[in-house]
Enzyme design. Structure first.
Site, PDB file in Angstrom:
ATOM      1  N   HIS A  42       2.353   7.367  -7.367  1.00  0.00           N
ATOM      2  CA  HIS A  42       2.684   8.102  -6.149  1.00  0.00           C
ATOM      3  C   HIS A  42       4.027   8.796  -6.342  1.00  0.00           C
ATOM      4  CE1 HIS A  42      -0.019   5.697  -3.140  1.00  0.00           C
ATOM      5  NE2 HIS A  42      -0.642   5.960  -4.272  1.00  0.00           N
ATOM      6  N   GLU A  59       6.881   8.901  -4.707  1.00  0.00           N
ATOM      7  CA  GLU A  59       8.106   8.111  -4.596  1.00  0.00           C
ATOM      8  C   GLU A  59       8.302   7.206  -5.805  1.00  0.00           C
ATOM      9  OE1 GLU A  59       6.541   8.597  -0.299  1.00  0.00           O
ATOM     10  OE2 GLU A  59       5.712   8.369  -2.311  1.00  0.00           O
ATOM     11  N   CYS A  61       3.836   5.182   1.919  1.00  0.00           N
ATOM     12  CA  CYS A  61       2.745   4.222   2.064  1.00  0.00           C
ATOM     13  C   CYS A  61       3.307   2.815   1.829  1.00  0.00           C
ATOM     14  CB  CYS A  61       1.637   4.543   1.064  1.00  0.00           C
ATOM     15  SG  CYS A  61       2.029   4.063  -0.644  1.00  0.00           S
ATOM     16  N   CYS A 120       4.732   2.334  -1.772  1.00  0.00           N
ATOM     17  CA  CYS A 120       5.970   3.076  -1.990  1.00  0.00           C
ATOM     18  C   CYS A 120       7.114   2.485  -1.182  1.00  0.00           C
ATOM     19  CB  CYS A 120       5.771   4.545  -1.652  1.00  0.00           C
ATOM     20  SG  CYS A 120       4.649   5.369  -2.824  1.00  0.00           S
TER      21      CYS A 120
END
Length: 159
Positions: free
Chosen positions: A56, A58, A86, A89
């Site tokens: 992801h 991040e 999320c 993250c």
């Protein structure tokens, strides 16, 4: 109150979200790590191109910043992300310990385009045996022995 500096950094994170989406790397998410006025890490969702469900924006940005800075703590940094993090993250952010996180889109905005993490939040609260992916305890004395050795280890570095 966020000012011009924050808006400029957010625009960079948003541009990364667009880049990754247009390249077909993954979903429309981008993030940067900033120390002072310098971008020290950047990332966009690369789940599809890396075949890595943890890639992801991040997480990618945190990994890059930590490698570049030679540290696993980003206590003097900020994170700008195109969307509210999320659960995964958010966990990575807490482990990295930045000063703050700025985000543009909300988790509700993400859910509206089929990136809905609400089921993960619900799963976290369930008993381990009731989860969609059950967590099953398999205690082992050797695992506890490794933990004991860690506790007694004199040269460990806590994080």
């Amino acid at each position: 109150m966020p000012g011009e500096r924050e808006r400029r950094f957010m625009q960079h994170a948003i541009a990364l979200s667009r880049k990754g989406m247009d390249n077909g790397d993954g979903g429309p998410f981008g993030a940067i790590v900033v120390r002072g006025d310098e971008i020290v890490g950047e990332g966009w969702n690369q789940v599809l191109t890396s075949t890595d469900p943890t890639a992801h924006a991040e997480v990618v940005a945190i990994r890059e910043a930590c490698k570049r800075l030679g540290t696993f703590q980003l206590h003097d940094c900020e994170i700008y992300t195109s969307c509210e993090p999320c659960p995964m993250c958010l966990g990575a952010i807490y482990w990295a310990r930045p000063q703050r996180v700025y985000y543009a889109n909300t988790k509700e905005d993400a859910a509206a385009i089929d990136f809905d993490d609400s089921f993960i939040y619900r799963e976290i609260e369930k008993d381990h045996t009731d989860k969609k992916i059950p967590l099953i305890a398999l205690p082992d004395p050797e695992a506890l022995n490794v933990f004991r050795r860690w506790k007694e280890k004199g040269d460990k570095k806590l994080y």
